[in-house]
Design an enzyme around this catalytic site. Structure first.
Site, mmCIF file in Angstrom:
data_model
loop_
_atom_site.group_PDB
_atom_site.id
_atom_site.type_symbol
_atom_site.label_atom_id
_atom_site.label_comp_id
_atom_site.label_asym_id
_atom_site.label_seq_id
_atom_site.Cartn_x
_atom_site.Cartn_y
_atom_site.Cartn_z
ATOM 1 N N ASP A 1 0.762 -1.046 -0.059
ATOM 2 C CA ASP A 1 -0.045 0.086 0.108
ATOM 3 C C ASP A 1 0.938 1.172 -0.127
ATOM 4 O O ASP A 1 2.137 1.182 0.545
ATOM 5 C CB ASP A 1 -1.065 -0.015 1.103
ATOM 6 C CG ASP A 1 -1.866 1.307 1.241
ATOM 7 O OD1 ASP A 1 -2.455 1.452 0.154
ATOM 8 O OD2 ASP A 1 -2.067 1.904 2.123
ATOM 9 N N SER A 2 0.190 2.233 -0.223
ATOM 10 C CA SER A 2 1.028 3.743 -0.336
ATOM 11 C C SER A 2 1.370 4.064 1.193
ATOM 12 O O SER A 2 2.362 4.697 1.375
ATOM 13 C CB SER A 2 0.189 4.658 -1.041
ATOM 14 O OG SER A 2 -0.968 4.700 -0.395
ATOM 15 N N TYR B 1 -0.610 8.729 -2.380
ATOM 16 C CA TYR B 1 -0.581 8.653 -3.753
ATOM 17 C C TYR B 1 -1.630 9.084 -4.516
ATOM 18 O O TYR B 1 -1.570 9.309 -5.765
ATOM 19 C CB TYR B 1 -0.603 6.863 -4.254
ATOM 20 C CG TYR B 1 0.711 6.238 -3.840
ATOM 21 C CD1 TYR B 1 1.956 6.582 -3.390
ATOM 22 C CD2 TYR B 1 1.055 4.818 -4.472
ATOM 23 C CE1 TYR B 1 3.131 5.895 -3.323
ATOM 24 C CE2 TYR B 1 2.082 4.123 -4.505
ATOM 25 C CZ TYR B 1 3.066 4.669 -3.851
ATOM 26 O OH TYR B 1 4.403 4.054 -3.651
ATOM 27 N N GLY B 2 -2.825 9.416 -3.799
ATOM 28 C CA GLY B 2 -4.162 9.673 -4.289
ATOM 29 C C GLY B 2 -3.950 10.792 -5.254
ATOM 30 O O GLY B 2 -4.671 10.928 -6.137
ATOM 31 N N CYS C 1 -3.829 -1.258 -2.534
ATOM 32 C CA CYS C 1 -4.201 0.276 -2.525
ATOM 33 C C CYS C 1 -4.814 0.509 -3.869
ATOM 34 O O CYS C 1 -4.519 -0.042 -4.891
ATOM 35 C CB CYS C 1 -2.689 1.093 -2.826
ATOM 36 S SG CYS C 1 -2.604 2.778 -3.181
ATOM 37 N N GLU D 1 -5.369 10.120 8.347
ATOM 38 C CA GLU D 1 -4.053 9.910 8.812
ATOM 39 C C GLU D 1 -3.502 10.772 9.930
ATOM 40 O O GLU D 1 -2.732 10.735 10.674
ATOM 41 C CB GLU D 1 -2.885 10.259 7.680
ATOM 42 C CG GLU D 1 -3.350 9.140 6.533
ATOM 43 C CD GLU D 1 -2.033 8.561 6.073
ATOM 44 O OE1 GLU D 1 -1.072 9.064 6.048
ATOM 45 O OE2 GLU D 1 -2.473 7.439 5.586
ATOM 46 N N CYS E 1 -11.171 3.046 -1.287
ATOM 47 C CA CYS E 1 -9.921 3.441 -0.778
ATOM 48 C C CYS E 1 -9.830 2.906 0.462
ATOM 49 O O CYS E 1 -10.684 2.611 1.398
ATOM 50 C CB CYS E 1 -10.165 4.946 -0.520
ATOM 51 S SG CYS E 1 -8.674 5.699 0.243
ATOM 52 N N HIS F 1 -8.322 3.733 3.271
ATOM 53 C CA HIS F 1 -8.743 4.500 4.631
ATOM 54 C C HIS F 1 -10.231 4.631 4.969
ATOM 55 O O HIS F 1 -10.329 4.787 6.157
ATOM 56 C CB HIS F 1 -7.915 5.892 4.527
ATOM 57 C CG HIS F 1 -6.672 5.864 4.298
ATOM 58 N ND1 HIS F 1 -5.745 5.209 3.580
ATOM 59 C CD2 HIS F 1 -5.708 6.805 5.180
ATOM 60 C CE1 HIS F 1 -4.776 5.429 3.759
ATOM 61 N NE2 HIS F 1 -4.474 6.332 4.768
HETATM 62 N N1 DGL Z 1 -3.995 3.744 -0.242
HETATM 63 C C1 DGL Z 1 -4.795 4.497 -1.096
HETATM 64 C C2 DGL Z 1 -5.963 4.215 -1.898
HETATM 65 O O1 DGL Z 1 -6.460 3.079 -1.495
HETATM 66 C C3 DGL Z 1 -5.291 5.864 -0.143
HETATM 67 C C4 DGL Z 1 -3.820 6.594 0.282
HETATM 68 C C5 DGL Z 1 -3.029 7.457 -0.749
HETATM 69 O O2 DGL Z 1 -3.623 8.317 -1.394
HETATM 70 O O3 DGL Z 1 -1.978 7.138 -0.792
HETATM 71 O O4 DGL Z 1 -6.166 4.750 -2.701
#
Ligand code: DGL
Length: 273
Positions: free
Chosen positions: A10-11, A42-43, A73, A158, A192, A194
C-alpha cells in the site's frame, strides 16, 4: 522456483485494513507488508509517479521471494497494475503474479444493488482513472456507476481526525456531491483503503436504505478463491503464520499509527528503497 510470503503493498497504512481481513481468511500463510509512507499519499500523484513507485516496490517484494503481490491500494491498482502486469511482469519473472483490489470488487459489486445505481468513493487518482467504471461495466453492463473523489478523507484519517467534529463537514460534503448525481443510488463502495475508518460517520450522513461496501473482506475472499484455482502459485506461498512489516518512512511513526488500521500492535522496520 522460489518460495516465500505473500506480499501486500500500500502507499502507507491503509492496506493494513486489507491485510487484516486477508489474514483472517488465510491465517496460515506468511505475509510481508510494505507501506510506501515516505512517498504517500499516492491519491493526488501523477500516473508516472505512481507507476514508478509501485513498480519499484513490487520488484522489492520479488527480491524477498514473494510469488504473489497484492496491491491493496486502490490508487496503485488503478494507475499501475495493468502496466506492471502487461509490460514488466513478463520480463521480470512470468511465474510471479501481481493482483489488485479493483477487479475482485467489480466482479461482485452487482450483487449488492437493486436499483443498478452504484456510488464509488475514492481518491482523485482512482476516480480520474475511471477504472471502476471500466471494470464494473465488464461484469455488470446494466449498472450505472457514479463517482466522487474525496481528497480530504485520507488526511483526516492519517491525522487521527476521523472521529472529530471537523471530519463531519468533509464527510457530508462529498456524500452530498455523490448523492446529488442520482437519487437512485442504493449502494456505495468505499474504494479507498482508509475509508472503512470513517464508516460510522458516513453511515450517519446517508439516508436509510443505502448500503455501504468495504473492500477488505471482498479482497480476502477473492484471494482464497484465487489460491484455490491457482495451485501453481499457491504451492510457492510459504505457510508458517508469520507476518513482517516494512515502511519506507520512519518505523516508529508507522508502528504508532498502524494500530488504528490493523487493530493490534505490530513491529515494523524501515526500508530504504
Ligand atoms: N491507499 C490509497 C488508496 O486506497 C489511499 C491513500 C493514498 O492516497 O495514498 O487509494
Amino acid at each position: 522456483m522460489t518460495t516465500g510470503p505473500i506480499g501486500v503493498f500500500d502507499s502507507g497504512y491503509g492496506g493494513l485494513t486489507v491485510l487484516k481481513e486477508i489474514k483472517t481468511a488465510l491465517p496460515g500463510y506468511d505475509y510481508i507488508y510494505l507501506g510506501d509512507n515516505a512517498r504517500a499519499p499516492y491519491g493526488s500523484r501523477s500516473f508516472d509517479a505512481i507507476y514508478h513507485y509501485t513498480l519499484q516496490c513490487v520488484e522489492w517484494f520479488f527480491k524477498q521471494g514473494c510469488p504473489l503481490v497484492i496491491l491493496a491500494c486502490n490508487t496503485a491498482s488503478a494507475k499501475a497494475l495493468r502496466s506492471i502486469q502487461q509490460l514488466n511482469l513478463p520480463k521480470i519473472d512470468p511465474s510471479k503474479r501481481v493482483l489488485g483490489v479493483i477487479r475482485p470488487t467489480s466482479e461482485i459489486i452487482g450483487n449488492y444493488t437493486h436499483t443498478n445505481k452504484i456510488g464509488v468513493l475514492g481518491t482523485a487518482g482512482t476516480v480520474q482513472s475511471l477504472s471502476y467504471l471500466i471494470e464494473i461495466e465488464k461484469f455488470f453492463p446494466e449498472i450505472k456507476v457514479y463517482q466522487q473523489a474525496c481528497p480530504m478523507w485520507v488526511p483526516l484519517v492519517e491525522n487521527n481526525e476521523y472521529n472529530s467534529g471537523g471530519a463531519d463537514y468533509f464527510i457530508k460534503k462529498y456524500l452530498d456531491h455523490l448523492l446529488s448525481q442520482s437519487n437512485e443510488i442504493d449502494t456505495i463502495l468505499l474504494a479507498c483503503t482508509h475509508y472503512p475508518l470513517l464508516i460510522d460517520k458516513i453511515k450517519a450522513y446517508l439516508p436509510s436504505g443505502i448500503s455501504i461496501v468495504s473492500q477488505g473482506e471482498i479482497v480476502a475472499k477473492s484471494l482464497v478463491n484465487y489460491l484455490d484455482r491457482h495451485p501453481e502459485i499457491e504451492k510457492n506461498c510459504t505457510r508458517n503464520g508469520h507476518s513482517v512489516f516494512f515502511t519506507t518512512d520512519a518505523a516508529e511513526d508507522f508502528v504508532q499509527k498502524a494500530t488504528i488500521f490493523y487493530g493490534s500492535p505490530i513491529h515494523a522496520e524501515h526500508l530504504a528503497l
